[in-house]
Scaffold this active site. Structure first.
Site, PDB file in Angstrom:
ATOM      1  N   GLN A 221       0.829  -1.210   0.000  1.00 55.67           N
ATOM      2  CA  GLN A 221       0.000   0.000   0.000  1.00 55.67           C
ATOM      3  C   GLN A 221       0.864   1.260   0.000  1.00 55.67           C
ATOM      4  O   GLN A 221       0.338   2.362  -0.094  1.00 55.67           O
ATOM      5  CB  GLN A 221      -0.893   0.016   1.241  1.00 55.67           C
ATOM      6  CG  GLN A 221      -1.874  -1.139   1.310  1.00 55.67           C
ATOM      7  CD  GLN A 221      -2.660  -1.185   2.609  1.00 55.67           C
ATOM      8  OE1 GLN A 221      -2.691  -2.211   3.261  1.00 55.67           O
ATOM      9  NE2 GLN A 221      -3.313  -0.107   2.995  1.00 55.67           N
ATOM     10  N   ARG A 371      -8.265  -1.025   8.536  1.00 57.69           N
ATOM     11  CA  ARG A 371      -9.316  -0.142   8.046  1.00 57.69           C
ATOM     12  C   ARG A 371      -9.710   0.900   9.104  1.00 57.69           C
ATOM     13  O   ARG A 371     -10.885   1.153   9.355  1.00 57.69           O
ATOM     14  CB  ARG A 371     -10.529  -0.932   7.582  1.00 57.69           C
ATOM     15  CG  ARG A 371     -11.318  -0.157   6.546  1.00 57.69           C
ATOM     16  CD  ARG A 371     -12.282  -0.999   5.761  1.00 57.69           C
ATOM     17  NE  ARG A 371     -12.910  -0.145   4.740  1.00 57.69           N
ATOM     18  CZ  ARG A 371     -13.763  -0.570   3.833  1.00 57.69           C
ATOM     19  NH1 ARG A 371     -14.082  -1.833   3.782  1.00 57.69           N
ATOM     20  NH2 ARG A 371     -14.290   0.258   2.957  1.00 57.69           N
ATOM     21  N   CYS A 372      -8.698   1.440   9.743  1.00 59.40           N
ATOM     22  CA  CYS A 372      -8.954   2.576  10.618  1.00 59.40           C
ATOM     23  C   CYS A 372      -7.675   3.378  10.728  1.00 59.40           C
ATOM     24  O   CYS A 372      -6.598   2.875  10.483  1.00 59.40           O
ATOM     25  CB  CYS A 372      -9.439   2.152  11.986  1.00 59.40           C
ATOM     26  SG  CYS A 372      -8.168   1.794  13.183  1.00 59.40           S
ATOM     27  N   GLU A 741     -12.828   4.438   5.948  1.00 62.30           N
ATOM     28  CA  GLU A 741     -12.829   3.601   7.141  1.00 62.30           C
ATOM     29  C   GLU A 741     -13.975   3.881   8.091  1.00 62.30           C
ATOM     30  O   GLU A 741     -14.178   3.130   9.044  1.00 62.30           O
ATOM     31  CB  GLU A 741     -11.511   3.820   7.877  1.00 62.30           C
ATOM     32  CG  GLU A 741     -10.378   3.279   7.058  1.00 62.30           C
ATOM     33  CD  GLU A 741      -9.077   3.953   7.361  1.00 62.30           C
ATOM     34  OE1 GLU A 741      -9.110   5.014   8.008  1.00 62.30           O
ATOM     35  OE2 GLU A 741      -8.054   3.431   6.966  1.00 62.30           O
TER      36      GLU A 741
END
Ligand code: CDP
Length: 787
Positions: A221, A371-372, A741
């Site tokens: 990523q 995802r945060c 998110e």
């Protein structure tokens, strides 16, 4: 010799699964689709023990298998000082062990072979002798005096404590708690979970002998940061940064799990150097689930102070953060507990104090931002559970309690007592909209009626505030690299555009939304705009995509670079129109002379002139780059309401309705945002009701396959009812806030609050997620429900 051994190395690595995964995914532009002439395969021997001394590695049987080319051990890497590497939090992590293993499924040795099946057979043939050592899986026990010290590699380390971090005003908070009319306290555990993206991790490493250049196709990523890390780790063996190219092609889901550097990547590069052949390494599903970095594992003890009328005054939080055997969290370096201090949430507190202690245990590295935005899910879960507990204790409606304590719209920009400056918000509007949409008042009446009939129905609210867009470089860096992000736009003579970014989409649709931003800013049709990300040889430097940072950073950079181009385009237009710049006006796609719209030059005409007829003294070309350093983070928010029915006999929970009202400021692409929220909600449902990775007392992973680690499917997923409010960010050039998110962060508390709401009258105050039917059934029995 079997060519397709179903189980390898005792860890259940199924070769067939690898091929199945490829079959499902099909051919495409993924790392696993990269095939190079002469390419060899790497597979990894993994430890069955969670803590053990390695006394012997016998590679002879593996090397006797035709097609097995080499077996690499920690001793081999130690010769080049490559057996340890830094983590993103400046801790250290083994590439391959020399003395001992620290968690089950840890890499022990690597086998190189001419094909994937032979490499797998080689893995099975490597014999490793272990001497088991005492295992520590409980972070509280890890902190006890006399606990075995795990990081014996750190000479002066005498315990398993990694760091202590605190923020807020301790004295003021203590005073508030002393003066409080009511206080509530609750221990809340957020268990380890795994991102479980469809595509596992992997890479193909290749070396061009003519140009002396390393190219690694990699599931990352953050390609630029990885390139820099590679150069820092392997610079001493000749890999300098300009000779390294990281290509991150299409990615089958990242969710934070593809930010860290895993040993497999480094071993693949070392194997390439050793053999001179291109090397491919692809994890199988179980390796991915058992050994890659994990999220959460936060043991939170939270307290709220307030008045009898329901006014919140103080928050106190103590947390034990289980990081496994190394702190490999992908946090900004200033924040060892990430942005956990957003735990004051959407509420106006007088004082707060937060303490977090990081601890080593015999588990794989934890602490990734699943995802945060760096520990925000943990923070939101804590405050939203606590808000419900306090409301119930005071016999207040949880909605009314929230509306009473929200930061009011006129208080923005709002400085929280833990130091964050919230950019904008209107929390009451979002909650009221959600209440109206779900029919809150009627549902509460129905709940009371059902309770009279002995039925269990619960309504749960989560009014979360997110914090995304890392970040302002004065506060945010990873390994010292400041957290800006970038856009580079080039307009060709025919008015067509190539734009490259430092971020890297993993399915969020950047190609669409960035093109929309450029189209809006420059008036060029989206199908004349090509968007590229993920190749360090071509894209401008950036910190990548995670923590919902792409829109707040690179999205803003796209707007800023476009505006630079417009400035130059205006000068060219003035030259072409023989007009003064001050007399020109812009409407998307053209400059025209004020009061005379027919006297105009389109952006395409201007682009052509930039290469053929630009003013004397001006540089040719029409391009710009922006490295955007946001002045603040963005603070998206939302209110979710969940309605559940609980079966008394079985403990089964049925989510009857779930309404999600989100606010991410101005939206670039409503359909993409809707998709982000649907996916995010499902990823919030997952830890709330299904997913957990735990360990037995000797460190055996429980839930190490999808048979036990229950990723929800369409069958388990309820119908999500979504809506929005719009409170633009005042500092983002497009008024946008991140959104990727929000739903994962906000959903678990709404579900947990709904279940506890259904059981509160029985004396149930809290149930840790995942809230399974078995837990609810036991809870009902413990509280005297027998039918
Ligand atoms: O960093 P990441 O792409 O995961 O998260 P994001 O910035 O929240 O963006 C996710 C997707 O939603 C991107 O394609 C964004 O451009 C899009 N988005 C949008 O259309 N409008 C917003 N206000 C925020 C995001």
């Amino acid at each position: 010799m079997p060519k397709t051994s179903p189980e390898i190395g005792g860890m259940g690595h199924s070769v067939k699964r690898k091929e199945d995964a490829r079959f499902i995914r099909g051919k495409g532009n993924y790392v696993d689709d990269v095939r190079l002439p002469g390419m060899i395969w790497l597979d990894i021997v993994r430890s069955p023990y969670a803590h053990a001394k390695i006394t012997k590695i016998d590679t002879s049987k593996a090397l006797a298998i035709p097609g097995v080319l080499a077996v690499i051990t920690g001793q081999d890497l130690a010769k080049y000082n490559l057996h340890w590497m830094p983590t993103l939090m400046s801790d250290t992590q083994m590439v391959l062990p020399v003395e001992k293993v620290m968690y089950q499924a840890q890499e022990v040795a690597a086998v190189l072979a001419t094909d994937r099946y032979i490499a797998a057979d080689g893995v099975q043939a490597v014999q490793v002798d272990y001497e088991p050592l005492p295992v520590v899986v409980d972070p509280f026990k890890a902190l006890e005096p006399g606990a075995p010290v795990l990081r014996t590699d750190k000479k002066d380390k005498k315990d398993n404590h990694i760091w202590h971090w605190e923020v807020g005003d301790r004295t003021a908070t203590e005073r508030i708690f002393k003066e409080a009319e009511v206080t509530v306290k609750q221990d809340i555990y957020l268990p380890r979970i795994h991102v479980s993206s469809i595509e596992t991790c992997g890479c193909v490493a290749d070396f061009d002998k003519v140009n002396g250049k390393l190219t690694v196709w990699m599931t990352t990523q953050a390609p630029h940061a990885i390139r820099t890390v590679f150069a820092l780790v392997a610079g001493h063996v000749g890999l300098s940064e300009e000779k390294i190219r990281i290509i991150s092609p299409d990615i089958g889901g990242g969710f934070g799990g593809k930010v860290p550097v895993y040993p497999g990547y480094v071993i693949a590069v070392a194997a390439l150097v050793l053999t001179g052949k291109p090397v491919k390494w692809i994890e199988d599903r179980m390796e991915n689930l058992q050994a890659d970095s994990f999220a959460r594992d936060y043991h939170i003890s939270a307290e709220l102070a307030g008045k009898k009328d329901g006014t919140l005054t103080g928050l106190r939080v103590k947390t034990i953060a289980d990081h496994g055997y190394t702190d490999a969290a992908a946090n900004p370096s200033k924040f060892p507990a990430g942005l956990f201090h957003i735990c004051t949430g959407s509420y106006d507190f007088k004082a707060a104090h937060v303490e977090v202690d990081g601890v080593y245990t015999n588990k794989p590295p934890g602490g990734i931002a699943y995802r945060c935005s760096f520990r925000v899910t943990e923070a939101v879960h804590a405050i939203e559970r606590m808000a419900d507990i306090m409301a119930h204790e005071l016999n207040m409606d949880p909605a009314e309690f929230r509306l009473k304590n929200f930061i009011n719209p006129e208080q923005f920009p709002y400085k929280s007592v833990l130091g964050w400056e919230y950019d904008s918000g209107n929390y009451g509007a979002a909650l009221r909209k959600a209440m109206e949409k779900i029919g809150y008042a009627a549902l509460r009446e129905e709940q009371a009626e059902r309770l009279k009939r002995g039925e269990l129905m619960g309504i749960g609210i989560s009014s979360f505030t997110e914090i995304v867009g890392a970040g302002p470089s004065k506060h945010f860096d990873i390994l010292g690299i400041k957290m800006f992000d970038s856009a580079e736009i080039r307009i060709h003579p025919t008015g067509k555009v190539i734009a490259r970014f430092g971020t890297k989409s993993q399915g969020q649709g950047h190609e669409t939304t960035y093109a929309q931003i450029l189209a809006e800013e420059l008036g060029i049709p989206v199908d004349h705009i090509a968007i590229e990300e993920g190749d360090t040889d071509t894209a401008p430097y950036g910190l990548g995509t995670y923590a919902s940072r792409s829109t707040p950073t690179a999205g803003a950079a796209a707007a800023m670079a476009s505006r630079k181009i417009r400035e130059k385009a205006k000068k060219i237009a003035a030259h072409l129109l023989e007009a003064s710049e001050t007399d020109l006006e812009w409407e998307p796609g053209k400059f025209f002379v004020r009061g005379n719209p027919s006297k105009a030059k389109t952006i395409q005409e201007i682009a052509f002139a930039a290469y053929t007829n630009h003013p004397q003294g001006m540089e040719a070309g029409l391009e710009a780059v922006s490295y955007y350093d946001p002045p603040n983070l963005t603070y998206p928010f939302g209110s979710y309401i969940c309605v559940v029915d609980v079966d008394k006999g079985t403990g089964e929970i049925k989510i009857r309705r779930f309404v999600a009202v989100d606010d991410c400021g101005n939206i670039i692409n409503p359909m993409i945002v809707e998709g982000q929220i649907h996916g995010g909600l499902t990823m919030g449902l997952a830890p709330a009701m299904y997913e957990e990775i735990s360990y037995d007392e000797v460190g055996n992973i429980q839930g190490g396959s999808f048979m036990d680690y229950l990723v929800p499917t369409a069958v388990e997923t309820p119908k999500w009812e979504t809506d929005k409010t719009c409170t633009p960010s005042p500092h983002h050039p497009l008024g946008a806030k991140g959104v990727g998110e929000s739903a994962t962060v906000g959903a678990p508390a709404a579900i947990a609050n709904a279940v506890v709401d259904a059981l509160w009258h029985l004396g149930v105050r809290h149930i840790d997620i995942p809230i399974t039917p078995a837990k609810v059934w036991k809870c009902l029995r413990d509280h005297g429900v027998t039918d």
